[in-house]
Design a protein around this motif. Structure first.
Motif, mmCIF file in Angstrom:
data_model
loop_
_atom_site.group_PDB
_atom_site.id
_atom_site.type_symbol
_atom_site.label_atom_id
_atom_site.label_comp_id
_atom_site.label_asym_id
_atom_site.label_seq_id
_atom_site.Cartn_x
_atom_site.Cartn_y
_atom_site.Cartn_z
ATOM 1 N N ARG A 39 33.195 77.578 24.426
ATOM 2 C CA ARG A 39 33.662 78.147 23.236
ATOM 3 C C ARG A 39 33.054 79.384 23.019
ATOM 4 O O ARG A 39 32.458 80.124 23.853
ATOM 5 C CB ARG A 39 32.951 77.176 22.129
ATOM 6 N N VAL A 40 33.301 80.368 22.206
ATOM 7 C CA VAL A 40 33.187 81.694 21.847
ATOM 8 C C VAL A 40 31.751 81.885 21.396
ATOM 9 O O VAL A 40 31.341 81.012 20.294
ATOM 10 C CB VAL A 40 34.092 82.316 20.567
ATOM 11 N N LEU A 41 30.763 82.376 22.047
ATOM 12 C CA LEU A 41 29.317 82.552 21.521
ATOM 13 C C LEU A 41 29.036 83.600 20.491
ATOM 14 O O LEU A 41 29.871 84.559 20.273
ATOM 15 C CB LEU A 41 28.446 82.626 22.956
ATOM 16 N N THR A 42 27.874 83.465 19.925
ATOM 17 C CA THR A 42 27.513 84.254 18.920
ATOM 18 C C THR A 42 26.806 85.406 19.825
ATOM 19 O O THR A 42 26.469 84.990 21.075
ATOM 20 C CB THR A 42 26.740 83.866 17.770
ATOM 21 N N GLU A 43 26.459 86.556 19.013
ATOM 22 C CA GLU A 43 25.748 87.527 19.831
ATOM 23 C C GLU A 43 24.462 87.256 20.479
ATOM 24 O O GLU A 43 24.151 87.310 21.565
ATOM 25 C CB GLU A 43 25.724 88.800 18.909
ATOM 26 N N ARG A 68 25.134 84.736 23.194
ATOM 27 C CA ARG A 68 25.301 85.622 24.381
ATOM 28 C C ARG A 68 24.144 86.266 25.102
ATOM 29 O O ARG A 68 23.869 86.336 26.332
ATOM 30 C CB ARG A 68 26.407 86.712 24.272
ATOM 31 N N GLN A 69 23.265 86.646 24.209
ATOM 32 C CA GLN A 69 21.875 87.187 24.980
ATOM 33 C C GLN A 69 21.185 86.363 25.448
ATOM 34 O O GLN A 69 20.589 86.546 26.661
ATOM 35 C CB GLN A 69 21.063 87.941 23.802
ATOM 36 N N ARG A 70 21.045 85.102 24.989
ATOM 37 C CA ARG A 70 20.070 83.958 25.757
ATOM 38 C C ARG A 70 20.805 83.793 26.816
ATOM 39 O O ARG A 70 20.305 83.505 27.879
ATOM 40 C CB ARG A 70 20.233 83.033 24.828
ATOM 41 N N ALA A 71 22.273 83.714 26.837
ATOM 42 C CA ALA A 71 23.105 83.258 28.264
ATOM 43 C C ALA A 71 22.763 84.134 29.180
ATOM 44 O O ALA A 71 22.650 83.673 30.486
ATOM 45 C CB ALA A 71 24.513 83.489 27.723
ATOM 46 N N ARG A 72 22.499 85.475 28.906
ATOM 47 C CA ARG A 72 22.067 86.494 29.989
ATOM 48 C C ARG A 72 20.956 86.284 30.653
ATOM 49 O O ARG A 72 20.899 86.432 31.852
ATOM 50 C CB ARG A 72 22.185 88.000 29.262
ATOM 51 N N VAL A 132 30.860 85.990 33.994
ATOM 52 C CA VAL A 132 29.901 87.189 34.233
ATOM 53 C C VAL A 132 29.433 87.491 32.957
ATOM 54 O O VAL A 132 28.239 87.822 32.468
ATOM 55 C CB VAL A 132 30.581 88.511 34.835
ATOM 56 N N THR A 133 30.352 87.725 31.776
ATOM 57 C CA THR A 133 29.858 88.150 30.594
ATOM 58 C C THR A 133 29.875 87.102 29.459
ATOM 59 O O THR A 133 29.453 86.956 28.168
ATOM 60 C CB THR A 133 31.113 89.127 29.905
ATOM 61 N N HIS A 134 30.016 85.767 30.002
ATOM 62 C CA HIS A 134 30.204 84.563 28.956
ATOM 63 C C HIS A 134 31.247 84.566 27.865
ATOM 64 O O HIS A 134 30.754 84.224 26.790
ATOM 65 C CB HIS A 134 28.856 84.365 28.592
ATOM 66 N N THR A 135 32.233 85.319 28.035
ATOM 67 C CA THR A 135 33.150 85.349 27.097
ATOM 68 C C THR A 135 34.514 85.182 27.592
ATOM 69 O O THR A 135 34.779 85.243 28.584
ATOM 70 C CB THR A 135 33.331 86.846 26.512
ATOM 71 N N ARG A 136 35.413 85.052 26.608
ATOM 72 C CA ARG A 136 36.773 84.900 26.799
ATOM 73 C C ARG A 136 37.446 86.251 26.944
ATOM 74 O O ARG A 136 37.031 87.201 26.178
ATOM 75 C CB ARG A 136 37.699 84.157 25.695
ATOM 76 N N LEU A 137 38.146 86.680 28.057
ATOM 77 C CA LEU A 137 38.792 87.756 28.101
ATOM 78 C C LEU A 137 39.873 88.125 27.157
ATOM 79 O O LEU A 137 40.711 87.473 26.696
ATOM 80 C CB LEU A 137 39.532 88.093 29.586
ATOM 81 N N PRO A 138 39.529 89.359 26.337
ATOM 82 C CA PRO A 138 40.623 89.644 25.261
ATOM 83 C C PRO A 138 42.132 89.623 25.602
ATOM 84 O O PRO A 138 42.217 90.355 26.708
ATOM 85 C CB PRO A 138 40.026 90.937 24.729
#
Ligand SMILES: Nc1ncnc2c1ncn2[C@@H]1O[C@H](COP(=O)(O)OP(=O)(O)O)[C@@H](O)[C@H]1O
Ligand SMILES: O=c1ccn([C@@H]2O[C@H](COP(=O)(O)O)[C@@H](O)[C@H]2O)c(=O)[nH]1
Length: 336
Positions: A113-117, A120-124, A162-168
């Motif tokens: 799922r899409v993470l909150t900011e 994402r910081q915690r994921a890093r 790498v960024t823990h995001t969906r590529l736009p």
């Protein structure tokens, strides 16, 4: 899952249960599931994407022809991706253009799922739990699977580890196929998803090997540091495996010890898939039905020989089950 798998995810899949229901594939609909069109990529999918699917259904009831959905579960780095890749290669599907593939692989990794900011910081720092069922966009998984079962073209997000995001604005188009392999650590966890699988495989690999492979992979392919990888593994991956993944092994029809090294098990599964595909190919007579085996012999040759033995679908299923049970017994005590 590796990037390689991401590209494999474009292949469609599907082979269904009783051979008797495998009739003619319906015309392919041009409808899409909508992987994400909003900022978080979830809400719009659910509302717009799903309703589009419903609008494009040719009838309110599900097609009599359906893909054969195979679930492939197992711990992180157990070899799920490699097993699926090997199956694709042995079926000669990996070298076909995606829309022509009769067998496709999809990974649940596409559905984080899409993470909150803040998340994402915690994921890093390796402090986000990606191994908990809540980390997945389960509704998107379900909508996608249902779309594919209804012979829709599905559009799924591309996930960047790498960024823990969906590529736009990047999506994988999954075309309807005859067999769909859906792999992921938690694919047997959700009952609604689990019940869609006609065959459930569990890739079994000892924890030491998985950890070693995961560390190498995460450092090489997922842009991680050693410290955060070990930290995340200890804090989340291992406990979540024990709580959410390992207990789902009991749902498996087939357990594959040693992962992709287990050619005996993989060959039996490949043979089983071929048995399902042949009747569809001969009924369709479609030019896209160009499955070949390892040796570049047309698939039909191998299946014809099996037909000559007078085996029916039930016999084949039993033979597969017995064969795999034997394959597993022969390795008992080592990995099982
Ligand atoms: N039999 C094997 N021998 C050595 N490395 C392997 C083997 N099988 C898989 N790997 C490696 O281990 C890592 C995890 O494998 P993968 O198939 O992606 O597992 P999963 O999909 O379960 O996470 C990958 O880097 C892969 O190349
Ligand atoms: O952003 C992310 C998303 C997931 N993970 C980890 O991936 C594995 C599942 O993928 P496999 O290919 O089955 O190993 C899971 O254990 C998550 O911890 C991640 O690290 N970062």
């Amino acid at each position: 899952m590796t990037n390689l798998l991401h590209s494999e995810a474009e292949m469609p899949v599907a082979l269904n249960q009783p051979l008797s229901v495998l009739t003619r594939r319906p015309p392919r609909s041009e409808a899409y599931t909508n992987g994400s069109s909003s900022s978080n990529g979830v809400g719009d999918y659910r509302s717009n994407g799903h309703s589009r699917i419903l609008e494009n259904r040719e009838s309110p009831s599900r097609n009599p022809w359906q893909p054969f959905l195979i679930g492939v579960a197992g711990g992180t780095a157990s070899g799920k991706t490699s097993v699926c890749h090997k199956i694709m290669c042995k079926l000669g599907q990996d070298c076909l253009p995606h829309p022509e593939r009769r067998v496709v692989t999809i990974s649940s990794d596409s559905f984080y799922r899409v993470l909150t900011e803040d998340e994402r910081q915690r994921a890093r720092l390796g402090e986000f739990n990606f191994d908990h069922p809540d980390a997945l966009d389960f509704q998107l998984i379900l909508d996608t699977m249902n779309a594919l079962l209804d012979s829709q073209v599905a559009r799924i997000p591309v996930y960047d580890f790498v960024t823990h995001t969906r590529l736009p604005n990047e999506y994988i188009h999954v075309y309807p196929a005859d067999v769909i392999l859906f792999e992921g650590i938690l694919v047997f966890y959700f009952p609604e998803l689990r019940n869609l699988f006609k065959l459930k495989l569990f890739v079994d690999m000892d924890a030491d090997t998985r950890l070693a492979r995961r560390v190498i992979r995460d450092l090489k392919e997922r842009g991680r540091e050693l410290n955060s990888t070990i930290h995340q593994y200890t804090l989340f991956v291992k406990p979540a495996f024990e709580e959410f993944c390992q207990p789902t092994k009991k749902y498996a029809d087939v357990i594959i010890p040693r992962g992709a090294e287990n050619d005996v098990a993989i060959n039996l599964i490949v043979q089983h898939i071929k048995e399902h595909l042949l009747p569809m190919a001969s009924e369709n007579g479609s030019p896209r039905r160009s499955m070949q085996d390892d040796s570049n012999q047309p698939l039909t040759n191998g299946v014809h020989k099996m037909g000559e033995n007078g085996l029916n679908g039930h016999d084949e299923a039993e033979r597969l089950t017995n064969g795999l049970a034997r394959a597993e017994r022969s390795t008992n005590g080592r990995y099982a």
